[in-house]
Design a protein around this motif. Structure first.
Motif, mmCIF file in Angstrom:
data_model
loop_
_atom_site.group_PDB
_atom_site.id
_atom_site.type_symbol
_atom_site.label_atom_id
_atom_site.label_comp_id
_atom_site.label_asym_id
_atom_site.label_seq_id
_atom_site.Cartn_x
_atom_site.Cartn_y
_atom_site.Cartn_z
ATOM 1 N N THR A 11 0.766 -0.999 -0.398
ATOM 2 C CA THR A 11 0.225 0.166 -0.038
ATOM 3 C C THR A 11 1.369 1.857 -0.294
ATOM 4 O O THR A 11 0.812 2.239 -0.268
ATOM 5 N N SER A 366 -3.485 -6.309 1.647
ATOM 6 C CA SER A 366 -3.036 -6.285 0.680
ATOM 7 C C SER A 366 -1.696 -6.859 0.140
ATOM 8 O O SER A 366 -1.715 -7.559 -1.282
ATOM 9 N N VAL A 388 -4.109 6.767 -2.487
ATOM 10 C CA VAL A 388 -4.821 5.676 -1.787
ATOM 11 C C VAL A 388 -4.976 5.841 -3.849
ATOM 12 O O VAL A 388 -6.151 6.818 -3.691
ATOM 13 N N LYS A 407 -4.879 0.143 -0.134
ATOM 14 C CA LYS A 407 -5.056 1.085 0.923
ATOM 15 C C LYS A 407 -4.871 0.445 2.257
ATOM 16 O O LYS A 407 -4.521 0.037 2.820
#
Length: 428
Positions: A11, A366, A388, A407
């Motif tokens: 992220t 993620s 993001v 995110k």
């Protein structure tokens, strides 16, 4: 290539890539250490290599970071940027200090800065102290982080035990006076034996100053904020011309989903808002997974059934007291791996079932999801919120496009999930 970025989680990589694209740099994100036998890195103004090194053993983090550096240097990167979290996530052993030391040695440089500031997301540094909104880092929700609890806001004091080199401070009175004053202060710090200077920054103007003052250093270490100041500095040097279409991605249709593993305050609020709005959601319970009373396949089947009519959220997000109870029962590492593997399995199944717009919340989550999908590169699109962006990947084998929003747990407002899906054309 002008800038080569080594990011310590997935992220964070999309975060810094988003800042570069916003300023007109054609940017590609590569997932994992590149395999030199599979060819050169893609052509772009900036390439971001996303690693998953934030919480692994320092020696392993150093080895992966040096391998990424080798690939970026081979591709001709003028400057290297080590990207970490805007809350300076680390432990007394690292990994920010050890990786910085190794990169400095490999690049043969005796000076760099450390600046996690990202004012648009409420992260500011003043007199070496990191603030999250109006709170010191040590008073924020980061004090309860399950892997890297941050209980000291003094970044010089946090970083010094992690590095063999002297840590100093590039104060706001120098940064606020402009790039020439900042450069003059950097010369003085180097003469005094400071190798890593924590740099103050309280607004975007300070980031632009740091970008100009530091654009010629071999190495920068920072959160994503400093990346805002680099493209204008590069353009002034004639290294590239900003591209107004750098953030363009394809328009995709089909089912959409959210997978959330972060237990940050921000993500807890986002899950709560989704539930309060009456949207469809399925909870993953780590203890139930461990006991066998819940399985990832069962949750996946429920999610795929729901997707026939509405977007669905699959979440393991929980309050700090619940996280502590699970960690006490299973162990910190085992609990984290159990949830990561389950959510990654579910995400892979959702994509196999036709999901083409997927939001993933949490850095560790993620990373696990992207690895499970086998995605190798991401094109970076427009930001959903500061830090993001939507990104676009090609699925292995079929080459079909997939929109991914990765995110960081701490980013986004309460309605982020809805905001992200609506920006991707999902009706809610």
């Amino acid at each position: 290539m002008i800038l080569g970025v080594i990011a310590d989680d997935f992220t964070g990589a999309t975060d810094v890539a988003s800042m570069l694209v916003r300023a007109g740099m054609r940017t590609v994100q590569v997932l994992g250490v590149p395999d030199p036998q599979k060819g050169a890195l893609p052509e772009a103004d900036a390439v971001v290599i996303a690693l998953k090194t934030r919480t692994i053993a320092p020696a392993d983090a150093v080895a992966q970071s040096l391998a990424a550096l080798q690939a970026l240097r081979a591709a001709g990167a003028r400057q290297i940027y080590f990207k970490y979290c805007s809350t300076f996530d680390s432990t007394p052993e690292g990994n920010i200090g050890p990786v910085t030391d190794a990169l400095m040695a490999a690049l043969g440089t005796d000076f760099t800065i450390a600046c996690p500031a990202f004012p648009e997301n409420g992260r500011t540094v003043f007199k070496g102290h990191l603030f999250v909104g109006d709170q010191l880092l040590s008073d924020s929700g980061m004090r309860n982080h399950p892997l890297t609890p941050m209980r000291d806001a003094n970044l010089v004091r946090v970083l010094q035990p992690q590095t063999r080199q002297r840590v100093g401070l590039l104060r706001h009175d120098s940064v606020g006076a402009g790039a020439d004053a900042a450069r003059t202060r950097i010369v003085q710090l180097r003469a005094d034996g400071v190798a890593i200077a924590v740099a103050d920054a309280v607004d975007n103007g300070d980031l632009l100053t740091l970008g100009e003052a530091c654009a010629d250093l071999p190495l920068l270490t920072a959160g994503s904020g400093v990346a805002l100041g680099l493209p204008p500095a590069y353009a002034r040097r004639g290294w590239f011309s900003p591209d107004d279409h750098a953030a363009t991605l394809d328009d995709l249709t089909g089912p959409a989903a959210v997978v959330s593993g972060s237990c940050s305050e921000a993500t807890n609020g986002q899950v709560a808002r989704w539930l309060a709005a009456g949207h469809t959601a399925l909870q993953v319970d780590p203890l139930a997974l461990h006991q066998g009373t819940q399985t990832a396949d069962a949750v996946l089947a429920q999610a795929r059934a729901a997707l026939a009519s509405v977007p669905v959220l699959v979440y393991a997000t929980a309050a700090p007291e619940s996280v502590k109870a699970v960690q006490a029962a299973l162990g910190v590492q085992a609990a984290g791996e159990l949830v990561e593997h389950a959510l990654a399995h579910i995400a892979r199944g959702l994509v196999a079932g036709g999901v083409r717009r997927l939001v993933v919340a949490g850095g560790e989550t993620s990373g696990a999801v992207v690895l499970a999908l086998g995605v190798a590169q991401l094109r970076i699109g427009a930001a959903i919120c500061p830090g993001v962006p939507w990104t676009q990947a090609a699925l292995p084998g079929s080459g079909e496009p997939l929109l991914l929003a990765l995110k960081s747990g701490n980013f986004g407002g309460p309605d982020f999930f809805v905001q992200a899906l609506q920006q991707a054309g999902v009706a809610l």
